[in-house]
Write a protein that holds these residues in place. Sequence first.
Motif, mmCIF file in Angstrom:
data_model
loop_
_atom_site.group_PDB
_atom_site.id
_atom_site.type_symbol
_atom_site.label_atom_id
_atom_site.label_comp_id
_atom_site.label_asym_id
_atom_site.label_seq_id
_atom_site.Cartn_x
_atom_site.Cartn_y
_atom_site.Cartn_z
ATOM 1 N N LEU A 48 0.826 -1.208 0.000
ATOM 2 C CA LEU A 48 0.000 0.000 0.000
ATOM 3 C C LEU A 48 0.863 1.263 0.000
ATOM 4 O O LEU A 48 0.557 2.237 -0.699
ATOM 5 N N ALA A 49 1.927 1.255 0.811
ATOM 6 C CA ALA A 49 2.818 2.415 0.850
ATOM 7 C C ALA A 49 3.423 2.661 -0.530
ATOM 8 O O ALA A 49 3.495 3.806 -0.997
ATOM 9 N N HIS A 50 3.852 1.591 -1.190
ATOM 10 C CA HIS A 50 4.434 1.731 -2.528
ATOM 11 C C HIS A 50 3.403 2.268 -3.515
ATOM 12 O O HIS A 50 3.705 3.149 -4.334
ATOM 13 N N LEU A 51 2.182 1.759 -3.430
ATOM 14 C CA LEU A 51 1.124 2.209 -4.331
ATOM 15 C C LEU A 51 0.829 3.690 -4.146
ATOM 16 O O LEU A 51 0.753 4.452 -5.123
ATOM 17 N N MET A 52 0.653 4.120 -2.893
ATOM 18 C CA MET A 52 0.323 5.520 -2.652
ATOM 19 C C MET A 52 1.469 6.439 -3.035
ATOM 20 O O MET A 52 1.250 7.551 -3.526
ATOM 21 N N ASP A 53 2.701 5.983 -2.848
ATOM 22 C CA ASP A 53 3.840 6.810 -3.225
ATOM 23 C C ASP A 53 4.000 6.861 -4.741
ATOM 24 O O ASP A 53 4.542 7.827 -5.277
ATOM 25 N N THR A 54 3.524 5.835 -5.431
ATOM 26 C CA THR A 54 3.526 5.864 -6.890
ATOM 27 C C THR A 54 2.486 6.855 -7.409
ATOM 28 O O THR A 54 2.724 7.581 -8.372
ATOM 29 N N VAL A 55 1.334 6.880 -6.746
ATOM 30 C CA VAL A 55 0.270 7.812 -7.133
ATOM 31 C C VAL A 55 0.708 9.259 -6.902
ATOM 32 O O VAL A 55 0.486 10.133 -7.752
ATOM 33 N N ALA A 56 1.331 9.528 -5.770
ATOM 34 C CA ALA A 56 1.767 10.886 -5.431
ATOM 35 C C ALA A 56 3.131 10.808 -4.761
ATOM 36 O O ALA A 56 3.224 10.777 -3.530
ATOM 37 N N PRO A 57 4.191 10.748 -5.553
ATOM 38 C CA PRO A 57 5.538 10.583 -4.979
ATOM 39 C C PRO A 57 5.876 11.674 -3.970
ATOM 40 O O PRO A 57 5.693 12.861 -4.234
ATOM 41 N N GLY A 58 6.338 11.237 -2.807
ATOM 42 C CA GLY A 58 6.787 12.174 -1.787
ATOM 43 C C GLY A 58 5.699 12.826 -0.965
ATOM 44 O O GLY A 58 6.003 13.642 -0.085
ATOM 45 N N SER A 59 4.437 12.485 -1.195
ATOM 46 C CA SER A 59 3.340 13.118 -0.455
ATOM 47 C C SER A 59 3.015 12.314 0.795
ATOM 48 O O SER A 59 2.520 11.183 0.712
#
Length: 507
Positions: free
Chosen positions: A70-81
Motif C-alpha cells: 500500500l505504501a508503494h502504491l500511494m507513493d507511486t500515485v503521489a511521490p513524496g506526499s
Amino acid sequence: MRSDSPAPEPAASLTPIAWRPVLAITAALAVVLVAVSGQYGYFVDELYFLVAGDHFSWGYADQPWLAPALAHLMDTVAPGSVAVLRVPALIATAAGTVLTAALARELGGGRRAQTLAAAVHAGSFGTLFAGHLLATSTLDAPLWTGTVLLLVRWIRYDRASLTGWRRDRLLLGAAVLTAISLQIKYLVPILWVAIVLALLVFGPRKPLTRPLLWGGLALAAASAVPSLVWQAANGWPQFAMTSVITAENGGNGGRAMFLPLALFWAGALSGAALAVYGVVAALRRAEYRPYRFLGIAPVLVLLAFTVTAGRPYYAAEVFAPLWAISAVAVTAAAPAKWWRWTFSKPVLVLSAVFAIVAALPVLPKDTVSPTDQFLTKPGTTGWPELADGVAVISSRLAPDTAIITGFYPQAAALERYRNGRFTQPVYSGSRGYWFLGTPSPDTRSVLFVGPVPESLRAAFTTSEPIGGYDNPHGIPVVNGPLQFTLLSGRNRPMDQIWDGLRQLRPA
C-alpha cells in the motif's frame, strides 16, 4: 428521556442505523486527520514501508506484504506526499468508527447508543494516533471490528431461527476479513482463539459447529501461506521480532505497564471507562447472555498481549466491541449512577480535545524538538536533516564505502531523502531492514550512523569520528548528538561482518 432497549428479542427489528450523527462524527474525524496528515513528516514505520515496498516480497521479517505494498502504491500515485500516503489510514479509521456504531446497533442500541459508540471510537487516543499514520494496527483494527460484527449478526440471525446460506454466509464473510487481516499482521489468530474459548465457556457454541466457519478459516489460513513460506525460508524472524519488542518494552516491566497503557490508548477517561464497563455489562446483564463472549474475548486478547509484552497500541484492535456493548447499556433507561458523568457530552469533548493535542501533530513543527520522546513527536521530524548531514560527508567517502545505520528508520530516511546527493548504498541490520539488502563483498569501509557496536569496530583497523548530527532522533530514549563514524581497513570478510549486525536471528 427516551431509552434505548438493549439486546432485543431475535424477532424484533433493529433500530435504523443513525446515519446522520454517525456520519457527522466520522466526517469530523476525517477533517481532523486530513488537516494534520501533512504535518511534520514520515513516521518511522512509514519510512520502512516505503523502502520495503520498493523491494516487494510476499513476506517480510516483521509483517506480511500488504502494508508495504500500500505504501508503494500511494507513493507511486503521489511521490513524496505524506498526506496521500496516509489516505488508506484515513479510510480504515473512518470505517472503524462506522463499524463500531453498527456493532452497537446490532447489539440493540438505538440512536443515542450508536452515536456514543461512534464518538468514543473517534475521540480515543488510539484512534487518533493510529489514524493519522499508515501503520499495520491502523489497517487491522476495522477488520477485527468487522469480524466481530458479522459473528454477532450470525448469533442474532440464529436466535431468529433464520438458517441456511443467508445466515452462514456471515461466517464466511468473517473468514474473508480474517484472510485480509493476515496479510497485514499475524495477530488475528489470537482474536479467534480468544473468541473460540469464550464461546466454549459462555456460549453460544452453535457457531463452532458450522462447516462454513471452519472451512472459511482454513481458507484464511491458506492465504497466509506465501508469507509463512518466506518466514520459513528466512529462519522465522517474526519470532525473533517478538523477543526484540519484549526487550524494548522492558521485559517484565513492560508487561506490568501494558494494561495501564492500553487503557490510556482506549481513551484517558471516557474510552477507558466504557471499555471497562463493557466487560462488566457483558458478563452481568441478563439481556447480554447471548453475547457474553464479547466481554471475555477482549480480556483474553489483552492477557495474551500482556504475557508477550506487546505494544500498547495492539490493544486498539479489541476495544470497539466493548465500547459498543457498554454504549448500549449506559444509554438504556437505568437509575442514575455516579460514574455516568464520564460519558457526558462535556467529558467526551474534553477527552477528544486531550487526545487531539496529545496524539496528533498539531503544534508548529519548529516548536517540536526531535529529541522529545512524547507521543507522536519523535519519529516524524529530523529525517531530511539527517540526509543533509550524510550528503555533506559523502564527498569524503570512497566509492567502495557502504553506509550502515544502527536503527532501521535512519536507513529508510537516507534512501527517501538522498535525492541523488550521495551514491553510496545504505543498509541497516536493525529489525527487518537487514533483509532488504546486503553490502557488496568488495566493500572496504563503512560510514556508520549511530553508536558503533564493538563487534563492528573490531572488524576495522581505523575508527574515525566525523562530526555529529544534533538530532538523535531514531535512537530510542537516547539524548545527545548522533555520531557519524568512518570505519576503514576491513580485516574480516564483509559477509561475516554483515551477519554479525543481524538483529533478527533464526529461531
